[in-house]
Design an enzyme around this catalytic site. Sequence first.
Site, PDB file in Angstrom:
ATOM      1  N   CYS A 112      -1.121  32.391 -23.174  1.00 25.19           N
ATOM      2  CA  CYS A 112       0.313  32.714 -23.253  1.00 25.19           C
ATOM      3  C   CYS A 112       1.088  31.759 -24.149  1.00 25.19           C
ATOM      4  O   CYS A 112       2.228  32.044 -24.509  1.00 25.19           O
ATOM      5  CB  CYS A 112       0.926  32.703 -21.863  1.00 25.19           C
ATOM      6  SG  CYS A 112       0.110  33.827 -20.750  1.00 25.19           S
ATOM      7  N   HIS A 236       8.552  31.619 -21.862  1.00 26.56           N
ATOM      8  CA  HIS A 236       7.482  32.595 -21.628  1.00 26.56           C
ATOM      9  C   HIS A 236       7.834  33.389 -20.362  1.00 26.56           C
ATOM     10  O   HIS A 236       8.198  32.813 -19.330  1.00 26.56           O
ATOM     11  CB  HIS A 236       6.149  31.858 -21.455  1.00 26.56           C
ATOM     12  CG  HIS A 236       5.045  32.738 -20.970  1.00 26.56           C
ATOM     13  ND1 HIS A 236       4.837  34.003 -21.471  1.00 26.56           N
ATOM     14  CD2 HIS A 236       4.099  32.543 -20.010  1.00 26.56           C
ATOM     15  CE1 HIS A 236       3.803  34.544 -20.850  1.00 26.56           C
ATOM     16  NE2 HIS A 236       3.339  33.687 -19.957  1.00 26.56           N
ATOM     17  N   ASN A 266       4.446  40.094 -17.521  1.00 27.95           N
ATOM     18  CA  ASN A 266       3.914  39.019 -18.358  1.00 27.95           C
ATOM     19  C   ASN A 266       3.033  39.638 -19.441  1.00 27.95           C
ATOM     20  O   ASN A 266       1.962  40.162 -19.145  1.00 27.95           O
ATOM     21  CB  ASN A 266       3.114  38.059 -17.462  1.00 27.95           C
ATOM     22  CG  ASN A 266       2.497  36.907 -18.237  1.00 27.95           C
ATOM     23  OD1 ASN A 266       2.512  36.889 -19.468  1.00 27.95           O
ATOM     24  ND2 ASN A 266       1.947  35.952 -17.504  1.00 27.95           N
TER      25      ASN A 266
HETATM   26  N1  ACO Z   1       1.631  42.046  -2.938  1.00 24.70           N
HETATM   27  C1  ACO Z   1       1.701  41.596  -1.674  1.00 24.70           C
HETATM   28  N2  ACO Z   1       1.155  40.436  -1.270  1.00 24.70           N
HETATM   29  C2  ACO Z   1       0.519  39.710  -2.192  1.00 24.70           C
HETATM   30  C3  ACO Z   1       0.398  40.121  -3.521  1.00 24.70           C
HETATM   31  C4  ACO Z   1       0.973  41.342  -3.873  1.00 24.70           C
HETATM   32  N3  ACO Z   1       0.919  41.828  -5.142  1.00 24.70           N
HETATM   33  N4  ACO Z   1      -0.289  39.202  -4.201  1.00 24.70           N
HETATM   34  C5  ACO Z   1      -0.591  38.238  -3.346  1.00 24.70           C
HETATM   35  N5  ACO Z   1      -0.131  38.531  -2.115  1.00 24.70           N
HETATM   36  C6  ACO Z   1      -0.256  37.764  -0.910  1.00 24.70           C
HETATM   37  C7  ACO Z   1      -1.487  36.874  -0.944  1.00 24.70           C
HETATM   38  O1  ACO Z   1      -2.617  37.583  -0.503  1.00 24.70           O
HETATM   39  C8  ACO Z   1      -1.089  35.767  -0.009  1.00 24.70           C
HETATM   40  O2  ACO Z   1      -1.255  36.231   1.316  1.00 24.70           O
HETATM   41  P1  ACO Z   1      -1.846  35.254   2.457  1.00 24.70           P
HETATM   42  O3  ACO Z   1      -0.881  34.125   2.547  1.00 24.70           O
HETATM   43  O4  ACO Z   1      -1.893  36.124   3.651  1.00 24.70           O
HETATM   44  O5  ACO Z   1      -3.175  34.832   1.932  1.00 24.70           O
HETATM   45  C9  ACO Z   1       0.378  35.634  -0.303  1.00 24.70           C
HETATM   46  O6  ACO Z   1       0.848  36.856  -0.826  1.00 24.70           O
HETATM   47  C10 ACO Z   1       0.610  34.584  -1.361  1.00 24.70           C
HETATM   48  O7  ACO Z   1       1.867  34.143  -1.125  1.00 24.70           O
HETATM   49  P2  ACO Z   1       2.379  32.897  -1.877  1.00 24.70           P
HETATM   50  O8  ACO Z   1       1.267  31.948  -2.185  1.00 24.70           O
HETATM   51  O9  ACO Z   1       3.551  32.362  -1.145  1.00 24.70           O
HETATM   52  O10 ACO Z   1       2.834  33.536  -3.233  1.00 24.70           O
HETATM   53  P3  ACO Z   1       3.541  32.747  -4.331  1.00 24.70           P
HETATM   54  O11 ACO Z   1       4.950  32.507  -3.971  1.00 24.70           O
HETATM   55  O12 ACO Z   1       2.718  31.596  -4.815  1.00 24.70           O
HETATM   56  O13 ACO Z   1       3.537  33.811  -5.520  1.00 24.70           O
HETATM   57  C11 ACO Z   1       2.466  34.234  -7.564  1.00 24.70           C
HETATM   58  C12 ACO Z   1       2.320  34.223  -6.069  1.00 24.70           C
HETATM   59  C13 ACO Z   1       3.555  35.213  -7.955  1.00 24.70           C
HETATM   60  C14 ACO Z   1       1.163  34.708  -8.203  1.00 24.70           C
HETATM   61  C15 ACO Z   1       2.821  32.819  -8.063  1.00 24.70           C
HETATM   62  O14 ACO Z   1       1.918  31.894  -7.550  1.00 24.70           O
HETATM   63  C16 ACO Z   1       2.859  32.703  -9.555  1.00 24.70           C
HETATM   64  O15 ACO Z   1       3.708  33.270 -10.205  1.00 24.70           O
HETATM   65  N6  ACO Z   1       1.966  31.898 -10.148  1.00 24.70           N
HETATM   66  C17 ACO Z   1       1.928  31.735 -11.585  1.00 24.70           C
HETATM   67  C18 ACO Z   1       1.304  32.933 -12.170  1.00 24.70           C
HETATM   68  C19 ACO Z   1       1.458  32.994 -13.649  1.00 24.70           C
HETATM   69  O16 ACO Z   1       2.491  32.717 -14.190  1.00 24.70           O
HETATM   70  N7  ACO Z   1       0.379  33.405 -14.286  1.00 24.70           N
HETATM   71  C20 ACO Z   1       0.397  33.671 -15.639  1.00 24.70           C
HETATM   72  C21 ACO Z   1       0.088  32.474 -16.431  1.00 24.70           C
HETATM   73  S1  ACO Z   1       0.300  32.755 -18.077  1.00 24.70           S
HETATM   74  C22 ACO Z   1      -1.178  33.271 -18.774  1.00 24.70           C
HETATM   75  O17 ACO Z   1      -1.759  32.514 -19.493  1.00 24.70           O
HETATM   76  C23 ACO Z   1      -1.722  34.627 -18.454  1.00 24.70           C
END
Ligand code: ACO
Length: 311
Positions: A112, A236, A266
């Site tokens: 990214c 980003h 994204n």
């Molecule tokens: N729908 C419903 N529940 C979900 C989903 C979904 N789509 N995805 C995950 N969950 C659940 C998980 O299973 C987990 O459940 P559990 O606690 O029972 O195991 C829970 O939600 C996770 O909750 P949190 O950890 O509180 O979620 P968080 O607030 O961390 O948000 C997220 C998750 C959005 C992925 C966040 O961590 C994030 O944005 N991380 C960065 C991701 C990113 O930017 N990636 C791209 C990088 S750039 C590149 O190079 C591609």
Amino acid sequence: MSAGITGVGKYVPERILTNQDLEKIVDTNDEWIRTRTGIEERRIADDDVDTADMAYQASKQAIENAEIKPEEIDLILVATVTPDKSFPTVSCMLQERLGATKAAAMDISAACAGFMYGVITAKQFIDTGVYKHVLVVGAEKLSKITDWKDRNTCVLFGDGAGAAVIGKVSGDRGIKSFELGADGAGGKYLQQKDNYIQMNGREVFKFAVRQMPESSLNVVKQAGLSKEDVDYLVPHQANIRIMEAARNKLDIPVDKMATSVKKYGNTSSASIPIALAEAVESGDVKDDDFVVLVGFGGGLTWGAVGLKWGK
Ligand code: ACO
């Protein structure tokens, strides 16, 4: 006269995949996706549309916007983690389709942050006077490496392309400062494995909320300016909460930050040039504004630029 951005363009596929559509594919819901990420919908390319096709559309616009001819381009840099083939590169396919007969061409792989790596590389060629016009493109068909059974990742990504022409700009406009970095030790948190994107969301989140604000402020300071001088921020577009961390660090109001993440999700290396093209088109970014572009991605990688807008 220093290097700056002389033209921008973007392309997104027409097909829209909403959060409600995703509810039918995986165990998720609109409320979870919106509150955790800020994403409402994303664009998905048709099967017969490749990364090079999207790159071509965005590039054509950027070249027109820069008021140059394809034959004047000296170098094409395409940032992508979803090339159509490992070779020939997307940049070579683009060179042929654009008729950029004089241009050298190569792809950049920095996830990214790829577009930032491209812009900063282009700047070096312009500043030394070796080249006059460099086309930098961020283009991704992430839908083909998305695991549509994995709710942790499939709700986050979308397809699209953005492009910019880098060349000499007038007066005191142009790129004033930049920062590039990498931390291979964090590579395991975001990778392509068994053909699909695999991510430790929490670790990536922690890295991003530290790095994006820090890099944003660094390029402001390096330009000899302070937070009050920042007119617009193009981060980003990964997650609204990560973007908010950067905005808060710079102390700028909500309407001074690009937020196309809600429409496109994204789009990896394409997200910054798409958001920038839209900000220029809407008039949110105007001549002589001080603009910060900042990205982070898998690798881990990051990059930021501080520039005074205008040709
Ligand atoms: N729908 C419903 N529940 C979900 C989903 C979904 N789509 N995805 C995950 N969950 C659940 C998980 O299973 C987990 O459940 P559990 O606690 O029972 O195991 C829970 O939600 C996770 O909750 P949190 O950890 O509180 O979620 P968080 O607030 O961390 O948000 C997220 C998750 C959005 C992925 C966040 O961590 C994030 O944005 N991380 C960065 C991701 C990113 O930017 N990636 C791209 C990088 S750039 C590149 O190079 C591609």
